[in-house]
Design a protein around this motif. Structure first.
Motif, PDB file in Angstrom:
ATOM      1  N   LYS A  49       0.837  -1.202   0.000  1.00 40.88           N
ATOM      2  CA  LYS A  49       0.000   0.000   0.000  1.00 40.88           C
ATOM      3  C   LYS A  49       0.879   1.263   0.000  1.00 40.88           C
ATOM      4  O   LYS A  49       0.621   2.196  -0.758  1.00 40.88           O
ATOM      5  CB  LYS A  49      -0.913  -0.019   1.233  1.00 40.88           C
ATOM      6  CG  LYS A  49      -1.874   1.130   1.305  1.00 40.88           C
ATOM      7  CD  LYS A  49      -2.774   1.009   2.523  1.00 40.88           C
ATOM      8  CE  LYS A  49      -3.684   2.205   2.628  1.00 40.88           C
ATOM      9  NZ  LYS A  49      -4.506   2.160   3.847  1.00 40.88           N
ATOM     10  N   ILE A  50       1.931   1.272   0.813  1.00 41.48           N
ATOM     11  CA  ILE A  50       2.850   2.422   0.879  1.00 41.48           C
ATOM     12  C   ILE A  50       3.558   2.593  -0.456  1.00 41.48           C
ATOM     13  O   ILE A  50       3.711   3.726  -0.957  1.00 41.48           O
ATOM     14  CB  ILE A  50       3.870   2.233   2.028  1.00 41.48           C
ATOM     15  CG1 ILE A  50       3.178   2.288   3.379  1.00 41.48           C
ATOM     16  CG2 ILE A  50       4.980   3.272   1.948  1.00 41.48           C
ATOM     17  CD1 ILE A  50       2.513   3.616   3.698  1.00 41.48           C
TER      18      ILE A  50
ATOM     19  N   ASN B  34       2.429   1.727  -3.428  1.00 36.85           N
ATOM     20  CA  ASN B  34       1.443   2.267  -4.379  1.00 36.85           C
ATOM     21  C   ASN B  34       1.206   3.767  -4.146  1.00 36.85           C
ATOM     22  O   ASN B  34       1.146   4.555  -5.097  1.00 36.85           O
ATOM     23  CB  ASN B  34       0.114   1.514  -4.270  1.00 36.85           C
ATOM     24  CG  ASN B  34       0.207   0.121  -4.833  1.00 36.85           C
ATOM     25  OD1 ASN B  34       1.071  -0.165  -5.657  1.00 36.85           O
ATOM     26  ND2 ASN B  34      -0.669  -0.760  -4.377  1.00 36.85           N
ATOM     27  N   ILE B  35       1.085   4.147  -2.883  1.00 36.74           N
ATOM     28  CA  ILE B  35       0.880   5.564  -2.575  1.00 36.74           C
ATOM     29  C   ILE B  35       2.109   6.371  -2.968  1.00 36.74           C
ATOM     30  O   ILE B  35       2.003   7.479  -3.500  1.00 36.74           O
ATOM     31  CB  ILE B  35       0.551   5.749  -1.075  1.00 36.74           C
ATOM     32  CG1 ILE B  35      -0.798   5.101  -0.743  1.00 36.74           C
ATOM     33  CG2 ILE B  35       0.507   7.230  -0.714  1.00 36.74           C
ATOM     34  CD1 ILE B  35      -1.121   5.086   0.732  1.00 36.74           C
TER      35      ILE B  35
ATOM     36  N   LYS C  42       2.030   6.914  -6.669  1.00 36.88           N
ATOM     37  CA  LYS C  42       1.052   7.963  -6.980  1.00 36.88           C
ATOM     38  C   LYS C  42       1.577   9.342  -6.587  1.00 36.88           C
ATOM     39  O   LYS C  42       1.330  10.331  -7.263  1.00 36.88           O
ATOM     40  CB  LYS C  42      -0.269   7.685  -6.250  1.00 36.88           C
ATOM     41  CG  LYS C  42      -1.100   6.587  -6.872  1.00 36.88           C
ATOM     42  CD  LYS C  42      -2.326   6.242  -6.055  1.00 36.88           C
ATOM     43  CE  LYS C  42      -3.257   7.403  -5.860  1.00 36.88           C
ATOM     44  NZ  LYS C  42      -4.475   7.039  -5.114  1.00 36.88           N
ATOM     45  N   TYR C  43       2.350   9.390  -5.474  1.00 40.85           N
ATOM     46  CA  TYR C  43       2.906  10.662  -5.003  1.00 40.85           C
ATOM     47  C   TYR C  43       3.847  11.256  -6.041  1.00 40.85           C
ATOM     48  O   TYR C  43       3.795  12.452  -6.321  1.00 40.85           O
ATOM     49  CB  TYR C  43       3.635  10.436  -3.673  1.00 40.85           C
ATOM     50  CG  TYR C  43       4.279  11.683  -3.121  1.00 40.85           C
ATOM     51  CD1 TYR C  43       3.521  12.628  -2.440  1.00 40.85           C
ATOM     52  CD2 TYR C  43       5.641  11.917  -3.277  1.00 40.85           C
ATOM     53  CE1 TYR C  43       4.106  13.771  -1.926  1.00 40.85           C
ATOM     54  CE2 TYR C  43       6.235  13.061  -2.772  1.00 40.85           C
ATOM     55  CZ  TYR C  43       5.462  13.985  -2.097  1.00 40.85           C
ATOM     56  OH  TYR C  43       6.042  15.116  -1.604  1.00 40.85           O
TER      57      TYR C  43
ATOM     58  N   THR D 206      -1.725  11.974  -5.552  1.00 42.57           N
ATOM     59  CA  THR D 206      -2.139  11.590  -4.208  1.00 42.57           C
ATOM     60  C   THR D 206      -3.067  12.634  -3.601  1.00 42.57           C
ATOM     61  O   THR D 206      -3.068  13.798  -3.986  1.00 42.57           O
ATOM     62  CB  THR D 206      -0.910  11.450  -3.285  1.00 42.57           C
ATOM     63  OG1 THR D 206      -0.173  12.666  -3.317  1.00 42.57           O
ATOM     64  CG2 THR D 206      -0.044  10.296  -3.692  1.00 42.57           C
ATOM     65  N   THR D 207      -3.840  12.164  -2.650  1.00 43.91           N
ATOM     66  CA  THR D 207      -4.680  13.079  -1.882  1.00 43.91           C
ATOM     67  C   THR D 207      -3.898  13.510  -0.642  1.00 43.91           C
ATOM     68  O   THR D 207      -2.825  12.968  -0.346  1.00 43.91           O
ATOM     69  CB  THR D 207      -5.988  12.394  -1.450  1.00 43.91           C
ATOM     70  OG1 THR D 207      -5.662  11.292  -0.593  1.00 43.91           O
ATOM     71  CG2 THR D 207      -6.778  11.902  -2.653  1.00 43.91           C
TER      72      THR D 207
ATOM     73  N   GLU E 211      -3.488  10.599   1.789  1.00 46.85           N
ATOM     74  CA  GLU E 211      -2.441   9.657   1.390  1.00 46.85           C
ATOM     75  C   GLU E 211      -1.053  10.230   1.666  1.00 46.85           C
ATOM     76  O   GLU E 211      -0.149   9.517   2.104  1.00 46.85           O
ATOM     77  CB  GLU E 211      -2.580   9.314  -0.092  1.00 46.85           C
ATOM     78  CG  GLU E 211      -3.816   8.489  -0.406  1.00 46.85           C
ATOM     79  CD  GLU E 211      -4.055   8.307  -1.886  1.00 46.85           C
ATOM     80  OE1 GLU E 211      -4.669   7.289  -2.249  1.00 46.85           O
ATOM     81  OE2 GLU E 211      -3.638   9.182  -2.675  1.00 46.85           O
ATOM     82  N   GLU E 212      -0.874  11.518   1.445  1.00 38.08           N
ATOM     83  CA  GLU E 212       0.411  12.145   1.747  1.00 38.08           C
ATOM     84  C   GLU E 212       0.686  12.114   3.241  1.00 38.08           C
ATOM     85  O   GLU E 212       1.829  11.913   3.670  1.00 38.08           O
ATOM     86  CB  GLU E 212       0.431  13.578   1.224  1.00 38.08           C
ATOM     87  CG  GLU E 212       0.511  13.670  -0.280  1.00 38.08           C
ATOM     88  CD  GLU E 212       0.489  15.089  -0.808  1.00 38.08           C
ATOM     89  OE1 GLU E 212       0.712  16.027  -0.012  1.00 38.08           O
ATOM     90  OE2 GLU E 212       0.270  15.251  -2.018  1.00 38.08           O
TER      91      GLU E 212
ATOM     92  N   GLN F  98      -0.327   9.769   5.238  1.00 38.88           N
ATOM     93  CA  GLN F  98       0.069   8.380   5.515  1.00 38.88           C
ATOM     94  C   GLN F  98       1.550   8.172   5.211  1.00 38.88           C
ATOM     95  O   GLN F  98       2.267   7.509   5.973  1.00 38.88           O
ATOM     96  CB  GLN F  98      -0.760   7.400   4.684  1.00 38.88           C
ATOM     97  CG  GLN F  98      -2.169   7.223   5.154  1.00 38.88           C
ATOM     98  CD  GLN F  98      -2.956   6.264   4.254  1.00 38.88           C
ATOM     99  OE1 GLN F  98      -2.538   5.962   3.147  1.00 38.88           O
ATOM    100  NE2 GLN F  98      -4.093   5.804   4.761  1.00 38.88           N
ATOM    101  N   LEU F  99       2.003   8.746   4.095  1.00 37.32           N
ATOM    102  CA  LEU F  99       3.422   8.621   3.742  1.00 37.32           C
ATOM    103  C   LEU F  99       4.305   9.305   4.793  1.00 37.32           C
ATOM    104  O   LEU F  99       5.344   8.757   5.191  1.00 37.32           O
ATOM    105  CB  LEU F  99       3.681   9.236   2.362  1.00 37.32           C
ATOM    106  CG  LEU F  99       3.198   8.446   1.152  1.00 37.32           C
ATOM    107  CD1 LEU F  99       3.440   9.244  -0.121  1.00 37.32           C
ATOM    108  CD2 LEU F  99       3.910   7.105   1.066  1.00 37.32           C
TER     109      LEU F  99
END
Length: 152
Positions: free
Chosen positions: A5-6, A8-9, A12-13, A18-19, A22-23, A25-26
């Motif tokens: 999941k990280i 994938n995010i 996307k980043y 990313t939203t 999500e940012e 979360q990173l």
């Protein structure tokens, strides 16, 4: 599962998709101590964002007052208005001086001069009237053509 999941995010980043959630979360993941070995290279980047967020600037910013500029602007505008008014009166006075010398405008002492001036004025008037009559003839021709086409 969380590592996928990280990743994938993170992908996307870097694509800019990313939203904010999500940012966040990173940022949480990279600020923790258990970061995967192959993602260790991104830890300073996300650590930098959280570190900079906590910094506060103590540098003073000096703001210039705009009142001083407004004062000069109003003085300049007043000078321009006064110069404009002075120029208007100067030009008006200069142009009015020759007219005052000929207080009897339109009168002639010599009858031959009066006749020539009258003929010149009437010729000018005649030219303008003839121009107007030509325009009316074009309108009449247009009306006749229109009536032929539409048969009124």
């Amino acid at each position: 599962m969380e590592l996928d999941k990280i990743e994938n995010i993170l992908e996307k980043y870097f694509q800019g998709e990313t939203t904010i959630a999500e940012e966040n979360q990173l940022k949480e993941y990279f600020s923790s101590s258990d970061v995967a070995q192959h993602l260790e290279q991104y830890k300073p980047m996300f650590g930098y964002f959280s570190q900079v967020k906590q910094q506060k600037s103590t540098h003073e910013i000096l703001l210039r007052s705009k009142k001083r500029n407004a004062a000069w602007l109003s003085i300049a505008a007043s000078v321009v208005v006064l110069l404009g008014i002075g120029t208007y009166f100067f030009v008006r006075e200069k142009n009015a001086a020759p007219v005052a010398a000929h207080s009897e405008l339109g009168t002639y002492d010599n009858p031959e001069e009066a006749l020539k001036a009258t003929q010149k004025a009437l010729a000018l008037l005649s030219n303008h009237v003839n121009t107007g009559i030509e325009s009316v003839q074009y309108i009449n021709e247009y009306e006749e053509s229109k009536n032929k086409i539409f048969k009124q």
